[in-house]
Design an enzyme around this catalytic site. Structure first.
Site, short mmCIF file in Angstrom:
data_model
loop_
_atom_site.label_atom_id
_atom_site.label_comp_id
_atom_site.label_asym_id
_atom_site.label_seq_id
_atom_site.Cartn_x
_atom_site.Cartn_y
_atom_site.Cartn_z
N CYS A 1 0.74 -1.35 0.37
CA CYS A 1 0.16 -0.10 0.00
C CYS A 1 0.82 1.28 -0.56
CB CYS A 1 -1.07 -0.16 1.58
SG CYS A 1 -2.75 -1.43 1.11
N CYS B 1 14.39 7.54 -0.86
CA CYS B 1 12.65 7.28 -0.86
C CYS B 1 12.50 7.84 0.31
CB CYS B 1 12.64 5.80 -1.00
SG CYS B 1 12.76 4.85 1.10
#
Lengths: 471, 160
Positions: free
Chosen positions: A279, A429
């Site tokens: 997700c 990230c």
């Protein structure tokens, strides 16, 4: 001489007010038959349909209960004093006054009632994963009066959780999820007992945790834990109420119940790692876990109450965009390695390895890390190392560090020619997890000087450049 | 609250039966209920049956002989019932009502009460909360034993 049979006052309505009759016969059964022939209406109050004495009726002969003698065959001697004595007993309901009020909307449903609410109160449900699915599941089960709810999670509340994990609020940021959950649930229903298991469910602890519960709700977000929950439920014979969500799609089913299939009957092996994004990578509509989680709670309550048509042998698919529910028929696989007729998995295995996430291989590769302060000082000195941003396109639109190269995680392996294998590469990230995977990937491809930016862009925003949005 | 009543009990409207009691009788069983708290108390009311009405004359407190869970259950010794009925008969009275208390629970019959009740008797249940009575009601089991029906309690000062 005749004996007397005394009639208790509530039954004298049927004897024209007579308090006793004289009887001659020689067993209690015959005495009663004499009474019934004289006053037929009295019989249904004393006898069951099969001519047994009703259990709240006592017959005493000379001060002794015939149940302690020979029952209806007990002999009656002359001048016996025979009594019909109501058993006078009573007591409170098994639900407290507070419970009767709290659950009154359940009690007025004939399918639940007091007996059903008692079943709910006696039930023990384990919720694995207190996130998007675990939030509505635990809220509704607590509200419904499930007596014991176990919660398994080891994470802390992140602001990005609040888009869908309705158990938490901003005050719980960085706090333990299950501790925060307990506070919220306890406020909703203090009559429920909450067991907190603040661990990562593993092959070592799963059986021990699950064995004390009647039903397991799978609210996990990864394949190793999903297979672990499934196998542990099969080994312990517990129903597994399954739910999963991804982007706009949800799934619901009940595994390992009433001879229905288990998760492995449907998916004998996991997808290759990285094929199905999480997700965090793929995104999820915030409402979706609310819909799927409440459906899981609904199925759990139906199992407890033994009512309705369960999602056993059935697999529900929900498409939030098309607003469509569809259903697949699923069947148990007799060759299933865990729940089939000749199972080869008879104890829990290493699920990370099973799902292709090799722990040993991972551990061998040590990743160099660089802190946001170190990177900042390098840049201030005018150096320009290659900074690789492996986040998704939509994330870059929200926040980016200037001067970085952007290649989404999934594309890196096919675009290695854009990266110099001899130069220094700093990978980042959002928080450092995905970039760590890419560091390992680059190292496997013989990149020599690879560093992971510790804490990712979140850390950068927090400590170096507050103008960059946190998300 | 109302929905719960529908399951076990029903208001019978104008067809309600009636039990007539003096304030003294009511005070006696309420006091008994408070004294026995946190256990359930039980007792009989002796009096007269009429057509759709009964009239109480005297409250007789008896011992709750339930050994295991007196806080949730009561039981009257059958011999005590027998002796009480004999005494009533000797005085031209009948046992018209069984009284018991629900410590920290409502004055509404439980499923357990229904399974152990007799049509014909009145059942007065009083709710004792934290040692103090809060309310009481009278009930009668219908003839097919499926539910309790609320009964009217008429309180009079004393009998003329």
């Amino acid at each position: 001489m005749a004996s007397t049979l005394k009639i208790p006052s509530p039954l004298r309505r049927f004897t024209n007010g007579d308090a006793s009759i004289n009887v001659n016969e020689n067993s209690i059964r015959e005495v009663l038959n004499e009474l019934f022939s004289k006053y037929p209406d009295i019989k249904k109050h004393l006898m069951e349909d099969d001519d047994k004495l009703r259990n709240f009726v006592n017959i005493f002969i000379n001060g002794e209960n015939i149940r302690q003698k020979e029952g209806l065959n007990t002999q009656v001697n002359n001048k016996s004093d025979i009594r019909i004595i109501p058993s006078i007993a009573g007591g409170v309901s098994d639900l407290t006054q507070e419970e009767l009020i709290r659950y009154s909307r359940h009690l007025s449903l004939p399918e639940v009632g007091i007996a059903g609410q008692k079943k709910i109160k006696a039930s023990k449900v384990l919720v694995v994963g207190v996130g998007g699915l675990g939030s509505p599941v635990s809220l509704y089960l607590a509200a419904a009066g499930v007596g014991t709810i176990g919660l398994v999670d080891f994470d802390v509340v992140d602001v990005s959780n609040l888009q869908r994990q309705v158990l938490f609020g901003i005050d719980q940021k960085d706090k333990s999820k299950i501790q925060s959950a307990k506070e919220r649930l306890n406020n909703l229903n203090p009559l429920t007992m909450y067991n907190l298991h603040e661990v990562a469910l593993s092959s070592e602890n799963a059986l021990n945790i699950i064995k004390d519960y009647d039903i397991v709700i799978d609210g996990t977000d990864n394949f190793p834990t999903r297979y672990l929950v499934n196998d542990a439920c099969v080994l312990l014979g517990k129903p597994n109420v399954y739910g999963s969500i991804y982007r706009f799609d949800g799934q619901v089913s009940i595994f390992n119940y009433n001879k229905g299939p288990c998760y492995r009957c449907l998916y004998p092996s996991p997808p290759p790692p990285g094929l199905v994004p999480s997700c965090a990578e793929g995104g999820v509509l915030g409402v979706l876990p609310g819909i799927i989680g409440t459906l899981q709670a609904n199925e759990a309550l139906k199992i407890i109450l033994n009512i309705g048509n369960l999602m056993v042998n059935r697999f529900l698919l929900f498409d939030a965009l098309a607003m469509e529910f569809s259903e697949l028929k699923i069947v148990k696989d007799n060759n299933c390695v865990v729940c089939g007729t000749n199972p080869t998995i008879t104890k829990l295995i290493d699920y990370k390895q099973f799902c292709g996430i090799s722990k040993e291989e991972d551990d061998k590769l040590e990743i160099d890390e660089i802190s946001v302060y170190e990177l900042d000082s390098i840049l201030r000195k005018g150096k320009t190392p290659l900074i690789l941003d492996v986040r998704e396109e939509h994330e870059v639109k929200i926040a980016k560090i200037e001067g970085t190269i952007h290649i989404p995680m999934k594309e890196v392996e096919n675009r290695l020619d854009e990266l110099d294998s001899n130069g220094e590469i700093i990978v980042h990230c959002k928080s450092g997890a995905r970039s760590a995977k890419i560091c390992k990937l680059l190292m496997k491809h013989k990149y020599k000087d690879v560093k992971n930016l510790k804490g990712g862009i979140l850390e950068w925003s927090k400590n170096i450049d507050p103008k960059i949005s946190q998300y | 609250m109302i929905q719960v009543n529908v399951i076990l009990a029903q208001d019978f409207g104008i067809n309600m039966t009636e039990i007539v009691l003096t304030q003294d009788i009511i005070n006696s069983f309420l006091k008994h209920g408070e004294e026995e708290y946190p256990f359930e108390c039980c007792g009989f009311i002796l009096g007269h049956f009429f057509d759709r009405k009964s009239v109480g004359i005297e409250y007789i407190a008896v011992t709750n002989t339930n050994e295991e869970n007196k806080d949730r259950r009561f039981l009257i010794d059958p011999i005590v019932y027998q002796d009480t009925e004999d005494m009533a008969d000797e005085n031209g009275l009948s046992i018209i009502c069984i009284v018991h208390s629900h410590p920290n629970h409502p004055d509404r019959p439980s499923e357990f009460d229904r399974n152990h009740a007799w049509p014909g008797f009145s059942y007065i249940i009083m709710s004792i909360n934290k040692g103090v009575y809060t309310c009481y009601r009278s009930w009668k089991l219908n003839e097919d034993r499926t539910k309790f029906i609320k009964e009217k309690i008429t309180i009079i000062k004393e009998y003329a």
